[in-house]
Design an enzyme around this catalytic site. Structure first.
Site, mmCIF file in Angstrom:
data_model
loop_
_atom_site.group_PDB
_atom_site.id
_atom_site.type_symbol
_atom_site.label_atom_id
_atom_site.label_comp_id
_atom_site.label_asym_id
_atom_site.label_seq_id
_atom_site.Cartn_x
_atom_site.Cartn_y
_atom_site.Cartn_z
ATOM 1 C CB CYS A 27 -46.932 53.077 7.978
ATOM 2 S SG CYS A 27 -48.334 52.454 8.921
ATOM 3 C CG HIS A 529 -47.594 25.942 36.181
ATOM 4 N ND1 HIS A 529 -47.077 24.698 36.457
ATOM 5 C CD2 HIS A 529 -46.716 26.537 35.327
ATOM 6 C CE1 HIS A 529 -45.934 24.541 35.819
ATOM 7 N NE2 HIS A 529 -45.686 25.643 35.121
#
Length: 608
Positions: A27, A529
């Protein structure tokens, strides 16, 4: 590659994978999934996914609230999940309420956009004529009026097509049923049939065509089973039309018109009892209806009135609720010192002017329940003001500012426009004042006993790894060493585990499990990391103990890895810990000297 491919991939994964998706529609602000098994979807992870506002379970659908860019996200999800938007969805078990709302949405939602477009054309035409650019006798006025009126006059054609498509019937058969009902020589005139004279009108109606298409569906199924394939493509629709339309015209249609008129008059009678109280109640409940996904009910009642030529006051009560909400969000945006809240509030109040308030409701107001309650009260005031000014829906239109043309009375467009602007301005100001007076940023925790030497410290990042500290510029990777990805330090691990360096949320976990992104409760964003180029291991030797969206406490295990095996593969395990939102701070300070040993939980980085 689509603009929202990464978000689309994330959504597909978190709703249980593409094999769990039965069908998908959207929608204005939401992706509306039908899922095979909703328990496979991860609500919390989706709520914490950047680009998703919240998740709703409503109308038998799994709804992911996205915001204004939902069409682009929808397209990318369909592309990645190989969803054919025209395919008939598989059925899933739903309650009667869910089935009803799903049916109403499926029939009405595809037509809402074009209804609004035609309504806005009618409003624009009235304004231009009122301003004297042309008169209602000029050809341009007549043409624009015909364009705007067309969908309302021939509404049974549109609804016949949508209804047939929704119930898995030949949609063009539904279209022809609607077209037949609009045929001029059988509308508003005496038609003798089966010993009775029928005089009724089906143009600009809603319910008759829906019920007749429902009658046609089992007829089509029956004839498709018994008629040979060679001729059923034209014999089946012929027989369906031959049976369904006479029954519909003589019996179903008149009864449906009576029912529609009865519902319309019942709703309007509530309005007539006390318009201001009715406006107060509808305006106050509107945002609650949005939260539960049932606002389509009022929209359908409004459309029923409008196509019958009756101005609708009920949906008009909701028009300026969006303005009061927008005023509140604008005040919060001006007043808050919270940068993350400012980032959410800015697009929320901008989209609010265009009638899209889901980002404001789900992203700002509901998490602050006091503000949500106040927004409902402001909405009630807006509804009462609309009633007091006598504004009504005369046609469909857009949302927000583009909804005002719907309120223009063709007989008095100038007065309607002035009253609409007054209602919009008052609602906006009331919402702004209420929120500006009542809103306060949440107080920071543990500030009373804070040492004066620490008063400017925003966050301390603990070491997530046991090992030796390394200056970031010593890392053998230019992207990390240069600091362009964020300031911080690196650690050469002596043990294969990564723990949470603060209380916060997991905002990103690489699929290869070699890197994790976190946000602290104070807004500090970091990435850890593990190793250099370890992405090439494709997750080998790594194990994740959290997932995106998880809340973590300082010291919680995030990732474990086989240190020796990775080093034997020839990879460096130097691990950068970067503050990715470095620009939000005056300074990022490494607490330990290069070469010093740290353990999980030791202070590592201070951000000021």
């Amino acid at each position: 590659m689509g603009k929202y491919d990464l978000l689309a991939k994330d959504i597909i994964k978190k709703v249980g994978g593409k094999d769990n998706i039965v069908s998908l529609v959207h929608c204005v602000t939401r992706l509306r999934f039908n899922l095979k098994d909703e328990s496979l979807a991860d609500d919390e992870a989706l709520k914490h996914t950047e680009g998703c506002i919240t998740v709703m379970h409503s109308a038998g659908q799994y709804q992911v609230v996205i915001g204004n860019h939902v069409p682009q996200v929808f397209a990318d999800v369909c592309n990645l999940a190989n969803i054919k938007t025209e395919a008939a969805p598989e059925k899933k078990r739903m309650s009667f309420r869910e089935k009803s709302l799903d049916l109403i949405s499926g029939i009405m939602m595809p037509a809402i956009g074009i209804l609004c477009a035609c309504g806005m054309l009618k409003g624009l035409n009235s304004i231009l004529a009122y301003l004297g650019l042309y008169s209602d006798a000029d050809g341009i006025y007549i043409l624009l009026n015909a364009i705007g009126d067309s969908i309302f006059f021939f509404f049974p054609v549109v609804i016949g097509f949508n209804t047939a498509k929704k119930i898995n019937m030949n949609p063009f058969l539904g279209l022809i049923i609607g077209a037949a009902l609009c045929y001029p020589t059988i509308n508003g005139t005496d038609v003798p049939l089966f010993g009775h004279v029928i005089n009724t009108t089906y143009t600009s109606t809603l319910l008759p065509v829906i019920l007749i298409v429902f009658l046609a569906k089992p007829l089509e199924s029956f004839f498709n089973r018994v008629i040979p394939d060679m001729i059923k493509t034209f014999i089946t629709p012929m027989l369906v039309l031959l049976i369904a339309l006479p029954i519909g015209f003589v019996v179903i249609g008149p009864l449906a018109n009576m029912l529609s008129n009865g519902i319309s008059q019942s709703v309007l009678s509530v309005y007539k009892l006390n318009p201001i109280i009715a406006g107060f109640l509808v305006g106050g409940l509107w945002q609650i209806m949005i939260v539960f996904g049932v606002q389509i009910v009022l929209v359908v009642l409004c459309i029923t009135n409008i196509i019958a030529g009756t101005p609708d006051p009920i949906l008009a009560f909701t028009t300026f609720v969006t303005f009061s909400t927008t005023g509140m969000i604008f005040a919060i945006w001006l007043k808050t010192k919270d940068k993350s809240l400012k980032q959410i509030a800015l697009p929320a109040w901008i989209s609010g002017f265009f009638g899209v308030t889901e980002p404001a409701i789900y992203g700002i107001l509901l998490p602050r329940m006091k503000q949500f309650v106040l927004s409902c009260l402001c909405g009630a005031f807006a509804g009462a003001a609309t009633a007091a000014l006598g504004l009504k829906y005369h046609t469909m239109a857009g949302m927000g500012l583009f909804e005002i043309p719907a309120l223009l009375d063709p007989a008095q467009p100038g007065r309607s426009l002035i009253y609409s602007l007054i209602a919009a301005s008052v609602s906006l100001v009331v919402g702004f004042v209420v929120s500006f007076v009542t809103f306060k940023d949440e107080a920071p925790l543990n500030t009373k006993d804070e040492d004066t030497s620490e008063k400017y410290k925003k966050d301390v990042i603990a070491s997530p790894i046991n090992g030796k500290v390394m200056a970031l510029d010593q890392v053998k990777d230019a992207a990390f060493a240069s600091g362009t990805l964020g300031q911080g330090v690196a650690i050469t691990p002596t043990e294969g585990k990564v723990t949470a360096p603060f209380d916060g949320t997991v905002v990103m976990l690489f699929p290869t499990k070699h890197a994790v992104g976190l946000m602290s409760d104070h807004g500090c964003e970091i990435i850890i990391h593990v190793g250099m180029d370890t992405v090439q291991l494709s997750g080998k030797y790594f194990e994740a103990h959290v997932k995106e969206g998880d809340r973590v406490k300082k010291g919680d295990l995030l990732i474990s890895f086989d240190k020796d095996a990775i080093e034997e593969e020839g990879y460096s395990l130097d691990t950068p810990i970067l503050v990715t939102n470095t620009k939000d701070y005056m300074e990022v300070i490494a607490i330990n000297n290069s070469g010093s040993t740290v353990h999980c939980g030791d202070d590592l980085i201070a951000v000021l």
